[in-house]
Structures are given as C-alpha cells and as structure tokens.
Design a protein around this motif. Structure first.
Motif, mmCIF file in Angstrom:
data_model
loop_
_atom_site.group_PDB
_atom_site.id
_atom_site.type_symbol
_atom_site.label_atom_id
_atom_site.label_comp_id
_atom_site.label_asym_id
_atom_site.label_seq_id
_atom_site.Cartn_x
_atom_site.Cartn_y
_atom_site.Cartn_z
ATOM 1 N N VAL A 18 34.960 50.635 56.919
ATOM 2 C CA VAL A 18 35.895 49.523 56.752
ATOM 3 C C VAL A 18 36.768 49.722 55.513
ATOM 4 N N VAL A 19 37.852 48.954 55.450
ATOM 5 C CA VAL A 19 38.757 49.016 54.304
ATOM 6 C C VAL A 19 38.783 47.639 53.653
ATOM 7 N N ARG A 20 38.604 47.596 52.338
ATOM 8 C CA ARG A 20 38.606 46.317 51.621
ATOM 9 C C ARG A 20 39.597 46.357 50.467
ATOM 10 N N GLN A 21 40.107 45.176 50.111
ATOM 11 C CA GLN A 21 41.052 45.092 48.994
ATOM 12 C C GLN A 21 40.321 44.662 47.715
ATOM 13 N N TYR A 22 40.622 45.338 46.618
ATOM 14 C CA TYR A 22 40.088 44.934 45.316
ATOM 15 C C TYR A 22 41.207 44.901 44.285
ATOM 16 N N SER A 23 41.217 43.849 43.469
ATOM 17 C CA SER A 23 42.216 43.721 42.412
ATOM 18 C C SER A 23 41.917 44.726 41.309
ATOM 19 N N HIS A 60 40.218 50.492 37.464
ATOM 20 C CA HIS A 60 38.918 49.822 37.397
ATOM 21 C C HIS A 60 38.911 48.654 38.386
ATOM 22 N N ILE A 61 37.842 48.564 39.168
ATOM 23 C CA ILE A 61 37.685 47.413 40.068
ATOM 24 C C ILE A 61 36.319 46.780 39.821
ATOM 25 N N GLY A 106 34.712 32.421 40.253
ATOM 26 C CA GLY A 106 33.869 33.557 40.630
ATOM 27 C C GLY A 106 34.591 34.878 40.478
ATOM 28 N N ILE A 107 34.512 35.697 41.528
ATOM 29 C CA ILE A 107 35.085 37.041 41.462
ATOM 30 C C ILE A 107 36.619 36.989 41.432
ATOM 31 N N GLY A 108 37.187 35.798 41.652
ATOM 32 C CA GLY A 108 38.635 35.610 41.540
ATOM 33 C C GLY A 108 39.148 35.845 40.130
ATOM 34 N N ILE A 109 38.251 36.086 39.179
ATOM 35 C CA ILE A 109 38.673 36.397 37.815
ATOM 36 C C ILE A 109 39.365 37.768 37.750
ATOM 37 N N THR A 110 39.083 38.655 38.712
ATOM 38 C CA THR A 110 39.543 40.046 38.558
ATOM 39 C C THR A 110 41.062 40.203 38.409
#
Lengths: 408, 313
Positions: free
Chosen positions: B49-54, B66-67, B115-119
């Motif tokens: 799968v492909v995922r998006q990370y900030s 860095h993710i 939460g992880i929305g801090i990235t």
C-alpha cells in the motif's frame, strides 16, 4: 491583472476582459487556490483557479447552481426570464435537474451523437464552398463559425434555416440570464423580452406539425411532455437550450480554432499529413482557448481547497475554467499550444460532474469536422487586422475575425 | 508510484512517543533531495500500500526527510509495516514532496493540532518563528504518553500549550477562536472530530482564515466497494481495481489513457465496451435494457459484480 487596495483582482477591467488573459490568469493562480472576494450580500465568494480545485468542485455532486433553498437568483423577479431560468437545464438543481437530464442525457452521449457527424460534415462542406468562392478578406466569425452550428442545429431541431436570422439577432440579450451578478432594470426588460420571444417561437414551432413530422430530438422531448415527465415550459426550454447553448459556444470555439490555426501555421499541414491528430488538436484548442471562462457553484458542505483553505458551506465559488486549463501543476508548459499534448483532454472547458456540458460530443464533432475541412481546402490562413473580443468575463467571444483563406 | 520517485535509505529510527516512531530517510549518496515547504507530505510505499506522511524534520538538512508514524490499530497496514518491518538500512520508495497544506503569509498564526496531526505543524512553527510572526499552538491528544514532539515543543516557549485529554479535557476551541481577527490564519490538523469542531468554532472568522488538512479522504471512509480485476483485450494488460478507486483512474496511473470528461457517469465520454464479465452500473445514462444487456459501461463510476471484467480497450 489590475488589483484594488486589498490586492483583489478587478474582474470588470475592460482591457482584461477583452484581452488574452494569459498573464492575468497566471497572477490569479499565484494568489492562491482560493481568493476571497468582497461581497455586498454577505455570501462568502471565492475565485478558484487551480485545476485540482476546479475539477473537484465541478464534480462534487452536492454543489448547487443556485443557493441552498433557492431556485433562482434573488435579483431576478417575476417574469418570463424567471420562468425560463427555473426550467433551464444549465441553471437548476436536483431534483428538477435530474428529471430533465434523464430525458435528454442519453441522446447526447458520444456513441449516439456519432449519427449526427454527417450533419456537421455537410454543414462544414457548404460553408467552405462559399469561402472558396471568395478571394477577399472574410470574417471567419460570420462567414464560417456561425454557419457550422447553424446547419447542425437547424437539422437537429428541424427548424427552417430562414428563421436563423431572427433567432440569433438578439441572442446576447438572453445570455444575461447567466449573469453571476445582479443585472439592471434595462437589462432585465431586454432579457424578459427576448425570453418571451423564444418561448413563443418554440411554442408555435412544436404545434406547427404533427409529432411524427418532428425531428427525433424534438419527438423525444415532446413524448416526455406527453408522458408528464416534464412540463410544457420545460419542453420549450430544452429545445431553446439546444439553440442557445449549442450556438454561442460552438461559434466561439470555431472562431478560436481559426485564430489558432492562423497563429500556428504548421497545424494545417500536420493535419493534412495525419488527420487522426484532429481529436487531440480539438482538445488542446479547447484547453488553450477555452470558450466559456467561468462557471459558478454554491457549496452545501465545507470544501477544503488544495492548499488547505476552508471554504465554508453556503459560499459562492467562481470556477475559473480557463485559468485552470493553464495550470502548470497539471499541464507542462501550460501557456504553450502543443497539439501532441498527452493530457490535453484533462481540460475543464466543458465543466464536469452532473452539469457537464450536454452538447460536448456534438461540439467536438463540429470542431473536428471544421478543422479537417479547413485542412483539406486551404494551405494557410492569414490573420488580418480588426479582430476583437466581447469584453465579458464568462463569454469572451470573438466578435470579428478578419482573415484570408489561401488555397496555395 | 511515478518516475520522479525516490529510493531512500532508513538512517535513523526514533521513538517520539509510545505509539509514534520517527524515521529519517536519506538519499543513498548524500546528495540533496527535492526541497519542500512546511505542510508538505510524501507518499511512502509500505509493502503493498501507499500512505501519505507529512514531513516534520529540519528543512535545512537537505539530504534527508523525517516522518513520524503513528501505529494505527485499525489502520490499513501502512503504519504497522513501518513500525514492525522496516529496519535501519532498508530502502523505501517515496514520492517527491507535495503540498496540500501550504503556510500562507499572515500577520499572526493560530495552530491547532490533535494527536499525530502535529507533524505538519512542527515545521510551520519553525517557519513562523523564522519570519518573526507571532503564533500560538494548542496541541491535544489522548494522554501525554501518546503525544509526539513534547520535548522539542517545550523548548519553543510559553506560546505552546500541550493539553492531553486525560488531564485537561477536549481543546477549548470556542474560547480560543471566540474573537475573529483579520490578518490571523488558523492552521489545524488532526482527527476528523477535531477538524469538524474547528470548522464550527471558526465559522464566524473572515473567509480564508481557516486552513485544515485531513489525513483520510472523506470518500474512503464510507466506501463499500469490492476489489475486482479488469483485463484489457487490446492492450493485453491486467489491472486490480481497489475499493475507492475507479477503473479509469487505475488505467490512467498505468499509462492507459481513456478519454473522460464529467467524472460522474453523466456525459458518456468514457463509455467502454464490455467483452466479458458483469458490470455494476453506477452511471445515469444507460437505460434499463442497456444495463441488463451489459455491453456498455461508464468506467469513471461503474464497477463489477463479477470478479473480473474484460474490456475492449
């Protein structure tokens, strides 16, 4: 693009409206995915010019053509124009829109529209024969771009070509019905008058002969009325829409195409060598010189634009179709004309979603046949002085395009 | 994934919190990677799968990204892969950075993260500081042990409020956003409930004040589509059509362009001939006989009720 003190674009500037708009649209896209405009009526209004957002908003099934709870703009008071607007396929929302589109939609898909290609070929052939007899400067708008849709629409509806003059003489008055801003009293009375004329004309036309004597399209519409699927004014409106939408935009697209052929002389030769290129050339022309520049939608939910900006439910969004068609994020060297461009067909010229242009397949056929006909008959097209565009935000149509068609 | 994709090496793994792991992804030859702006993300191939990370590292470090990855219990496998299977020295395929959440110029910023929305917010704080613009951050999460970047944020001073739910309840958005200020932009990233609450609390702010980023596209959350296969008779290729993605999009990604216009099954431009299999029609053009017959389908919306379709493409 000229801007006011707050840095907002001036959409009423005449030089911008009648000009090429390449530079202004570049500046507009650079202002951001959604540019808020000041409004008098308190409805948040946005200019949206990035391809990603224009395409997404065109396709969002929940967006509306009229504000939530309304069926017409507030400024249009009682009269023939209001009645006509409420029955106008390109201005109404579900459920009425779904009901009307269901009647005529199936007839307009590419597979079924192919049967009308002959009408276009014939119409182009007749126009080119007249042009071949001329050696002087001709107006490509009046002497070609008008004639192609004229032949197609008259056959499609079964109306006599002699009526064409009276049917198109004051047609620009009718375009006021699409105004994204309020119109004044004089404009309103001109709009009401021309609307009443069209309704009367088509009312008389449908009763002038029996059902069996009408064209297949008119029969389809009248049968739907007999089956109580649509009302009488809706039936008249559907017939008028074929004339109105089919004429204005096709004429403009053909005029634009002739101008592009004059500006890029290699294309006629390329087409003669490889007629199969015509499909992509038409898409690239529509991308590069988009006939209708603007569509308006009202949001029923918050929309998050491609840069994270939140556009609140209830907002009015002005979709800048022509600016989106030059977005470098989707089209490489977007301000260059490239007839081999692989994704030319990703343009937003026909809108998208539920309100995608009904006549798009017929428009494409007419453009394709016009280009093929011109490539066949002429070696090059010389542009002469005197061309000008109508200074309108939404419909910047070429009003005159003086050219010489050369056979060798 | 595309030709502009990058093959990067995992050169560091850090624990940002009990459930968040940080990965540093470096160019194999220490050359500069494509630059990025605060708010940008990359697509990361996580096995199938492909995922998006900030991107949440330091922009001045040009040879690595860095993710920070939250282990999602109900996630679709991407986060588990990055937590459990990826080791130092492994190679990951990632896209060039893209930005759907750009920090636009403002006089002042209000940052809200859940939460992880801090990235995506972390590099925005550095940018706002560098530009000399005043800002505040309200950062919520379930509990301190789950919240990443607390040490780094504490160093930024009193304009940061770390507000775990088990200590201080939900973020007081209505109080925070009570007074609309022109010239101030609000940036919010986090779970859907936080985004919705922020949209509501900021409704009286001037248009254009609020910017948000959603991690999961709305449409995917409600998708009930099943996966099926499409074989192209003329091209000779075969494609899996996953839930939530249309046939036409899968074909376009594979380099098979089919003309398309409306995107919702009303214009008929993408109509395709079905040679084998049973389409599940979702268009609004075909009549009942045509649907039953199953010779034509609009591949921008319609799917399959048989396990496979063969199309005349």
């Amino acid at each position: 693009m000229s801007v006011d003190q707050a840095g907002l674009p001036d959409l009423t500037d005449e030089t911008f409206l009648s000009g090429d708009r390449t530079q202004e649209y570049l500046e507009l896209r650079a202002m951001g995915a959604a540019v808020p405009l000041p409004t008098a009526d308190g409805v948040p209004t946005w200019l949206v010019s990035h391809h990603a957002d224009v395409a997404a908003l065109n396709r969002l099934p929940e967006t509306r053509l009229q504000p939530a709870g309304a069926v017409a703009p507030e400024w249009l008071d009682e009269g023939p124009a209001l009645q006509r607007l409420k029955a106008n396929l390109s201005q109404i929302d579900a459920p009425a829109h779904t009901r009307l589109r269901k009647v005529v939609g199936p007839m307009f898909i590419p597979r079924r529209v192919e049967q009308f290609r002959e009408l276009a070929t014939d119409s182009v052939r007749r126009a080119i024969e007249r042009l071949l007899a001329r050696t002087d400067v001709v107006d490509a708008v009046q002497d070609l771009a008008v004639d192609v849709p004229k032949g197609v629409i008259c056959s499609f509806l079964g109306i006599p070509e002699e009526d064409w003059g009276i049917l198109t003489k004051d047609q620009h008055d009718f375009l006021l019905i699409f105004s994204p801003m309020p119109i004044d009293g004089a404009q309103k009375s001109a709009l009401d008058q021309i609307t009443q004329f069209y309704l009367d004309y088509f009312d008389e036309f449908v009763s002038s002969r029996s059902l069996e004597q009408h064209s297949p399209f008119v029969r389809l519409v009248l049968e739907a009325e007999r089956a109580s699927e649509i009302s009488h004014i809706e039936a008249l409106s559907l017939l008028h829409t074929v004339l109105d939408a089919g004429y204005e935009t096709t004429r403009t697209s053909i005029s634009n195409a002739v101008q592009l052929l004059g500006q890029h002389p290699h294309i006629l030769g390329a087409l003669r060598e490889e007629p199969g290129l015509v499909t992509n050339i038409v898409e690239e022309f529509l991308r590069y010189r988009t006939p209708v520049h603007v569509r308006v939608r009202f949001l029923t939910d918050n929309y998050v634009a491609s840069d994270g900006t939140v556009l609140a439910a209830g907002s009015k969004v002005i979709l800048m179709l022509a600016a989106a068609n030059r977005d470098g994020a989707v089209f490489s060297n977007a301000d260059e004309l490239d007839i081999l461009r692989e994704n030319a067909g990703s343009h937003q010229a026909f809108g998208g979603g539920l309100h995608h242009c009904l006549g798009a397949p017929i428009a494409r056929i007419q453009l394709q046949e016009t280009l093929l006909g011109l490539a066949d008959a002429f070696s090059h097209i010389e542009l002469c002085d005197g061309s000008h565009r109508y200074p309108d935000l939404m419909f910047p149509a070429l009003m005159a395009l003086p050219v010489r068609f050369h056979t060798a | 994934m595309r030709t502009t994709d990058l093959e990067l090496v995992v050169t560091a793994r850090d624990r940002h919190s009990a459930s968040v792991v940080g990965l540093t992804l470096s160019s194999p030859d220490a050359t500069d990677l494509p630059p990025w702006e605060p708010g940008a993300h990359i697509d990361v191939r996580c096995g199938e799968v492909v995922r998006q990370y900030s991107l949440c590292g330091d922009r001045a470090t040009r040879s690595s990204y860095h993710i920070a990855v939250l282990r999602e219990a109900e996630g679709r496998g991407g986060s588990a892969y990055l937590h459990d299977e990826v080791r130092l020295g492994d190679r990951l395929t990632v896209s060039a950075p893209r930005n759907n959440f750009a920090l636009v110029e403002a006089e002042r910023y209000v940052f809200i993260a859940g939460g992880i929305g801090i990235t995506p917010i972390v590099p925005m704080l550095a940018e706002a500081t560098a530009l000399g613009k005043p800002w505040t951050l309200d950062y919520g999460g379930r509990s301190r042990s789950t919240m990443a970047f607390q040490r780094e944020l504490a160093e930024l001073g009193p304009q940061v409020s770390v507000l775990p739910e088990d200590e201080s309840g939900l973020l007081g958005l209505e109080a925070l956003l009570a007074d609309p200020q022109s010239g101030t932009k609000i940036y919010c990233c986090g779970p859907a409930a936080l985004l919705n609450a922020t949209e509501k609390a900021a409704a009286h702010w001037p248009p254009g004040s609020l910017h948000i980023e959603r991690f999961v596209p709305k449409a995917l959350e409600v998708s009930t589509d099943r996966e099926f296969e499409v074989r192209l008779a003329r091209a000779g290729t075969s494609h899996r059509i996953p839930p939530g993605t249309s046939i036409i999009d899968v074909l376009a990604d594979a380099g098979v362009g089919v003309p398309s216009s409306c995107g919702v099954g009303t214009c008929g431009t993408c109509e395709s001939v079905v040679l084998e299999g049973v389409p599940e029609h979702r268009d609004s053009i075909l009549n009942d006989e045509e649907r039953a017959e199953g010779t034509y389908m609009m591949i921008c919306v319609s799917r399959a009720s048989s396990p496979a379709l063969v199309l005349d493409i």
